[in-house]
Design a protein around this motif. Sequence first.
Motif, PDB file in Angstrom:
ATOM      1  N   UNK A 299      13.616 -13.987 -58.713  1.00 43.04           N
ATOM      2  CA  UNK A 299      13.834 -13.014 -57.373  1.00 43.04           C
ATOM      3  C   UNK A 299      13.627 -11.688 -58.152  1.00 43.04           C
ATOM      4  N   UNK A 300      12.645 -11.260 -57.314  1.00 40.21           N
ATOM      5  CA  UNK A 300      12.363  -9.484 -57.746  1.00 40.21           C
ATOM      6  C   UNK A 300      12.497  -8.683 -56.468  1.00 40.21           C
ATOM      7  N   UNK A 301      13.086  -7.159 -57.247  1.00 43.90           N
ATOM      8  CA  UNK A 301      13.296  -6.701 -55.873  1.00 43.90           C
ATOM      9  C   UNK A 301      11.911  -5.599 -55.926  1.00 43.90           C
ATOM     10  N   UNK A 302      11.638  -5.244 -54.667  1.00 39.37           N
ATOM     11  CA  UNK A 302      10.320  -4.344 -53.796  1.00 39.37           C
ATOM     12  C   UNK A 302      10.987  -3.763 -53.322  1.00 39.37           C
ATOM     13  N   UNK A 303      10.249  -2.299 -52.983  1.00 39.06           N
ATOM     14  CA  UNK A 303      10.830  -1.174 -52.424  1.00 39.06           C
ATOM     15  C   UNK A 303       8.771  -0.790 -51.330  1.00 39.06           C
ATOM     16  N   UNK A 304       9.326  -0.799 -49.892  1.00 37.75           N
ATOM     17  CA  UNK A 304       8.502  -0.273 -49.546  1.00 37.75           C
ATOM     18  C   UNK A 304       9.260   1.047 -48.832  1.00 37.75           C
ATOM     19  N   UNK A 305       7.791   1.707 -49.141  1.00 37.72           N
ATOM     20  CA  UNK A 305       7.869   2.495 -48.576  1.00 37.72           C
ATOM     21  C   UNK A 305       6.419   3.528 -47.620  1.00 37.72           C
ATOM     22  N   UNK A 306       7.504   4.280 -46.179  1.00 37.90           N
ATOM     23  CA  UNK A 306       6.127   4.280 -45.452  1.00 37.90           C
ATOM     24  C   UNK A 306       7.043   6.528 -45.334  1.00 37.90           C
ATOM     25  N   UNK A 307       5.138   6.882 -44.804  1.00 36.93           N
ATOM     26  CA  UNK A 307       4.408   7.954 -44.649  1.00 36.93           C
ATOM     27  C   UNK A 307       4.172   8.503 -43.576  1.00 36.93           C
TER      28      UNK A 307
END
Length: 237
Positions: free
Chosen positions: A9-17
């Motif tokens: 299990x790995x954490x990912x961050x999604x950034x929207x601009x």
Amino acid sequence: GTPSATQASTSYTVTVTDSASQTASGNFTLAVGASLSATIRTASYSLMQNSAMSSDIPVLATGGVSPYTYRVAPALPAGLNFNPSTGAVSGTPSAAQASTSYTVTVTDSASQTASGNFTLMIRVPLQASTIGPVEDGDSRTFMARGTLSDIESSNLSAELSADSCVGGAGAGVSDFSKTSSQISFSLFAADCGGGNFNLRIEVMLTDNGSGGVTARTQNASCQYCNRVTLQTLTYTP
């Protein structure tokens, strides 16, 4: 897409601009588990009626995402239990059954499924009680499951007694021979409760055509005793 390797299990961050250069972000976790498979641990069982079996898992789940849920089809025979959490079979079968195929299907928490098969037979051993006195040509019918080809010398045992002796005498098996339609062997004993005697009984087993075998004694002889009784003759698969 299709992941090609397992991953913890790995954490990912999604950034929207947006077009005004404003940003916002959110997180999610992703785990890639191994595909679910079912491993056959025990392909077949040969159990004895009214004798408890040791708990055993015929088909074991590997991979996938635990916990697992097991189910079996068709239903197991009376007296046997199936654990849906572990896939274990246990209990004491109460009725004879010919060899029957069962399918175990396992489902993991990701709704993957896998299955495996095993066979189960429940036998009734060749068994008799107090079938003497033994005389040349004496015939008895012993209930048995399966065919004569199932019976082996190493699984035959008997108990004998003679009225000139005190107690009972264990009998050995010798001169064992087997064909597709007949089994012949001899029972012998040397002493009985301290009173010596010489005993030899030739026995012939044949298929009686009704789910059992007929035992016919021949050439029974006993020295230093008046009468011999075959108390039990048992075949244990």
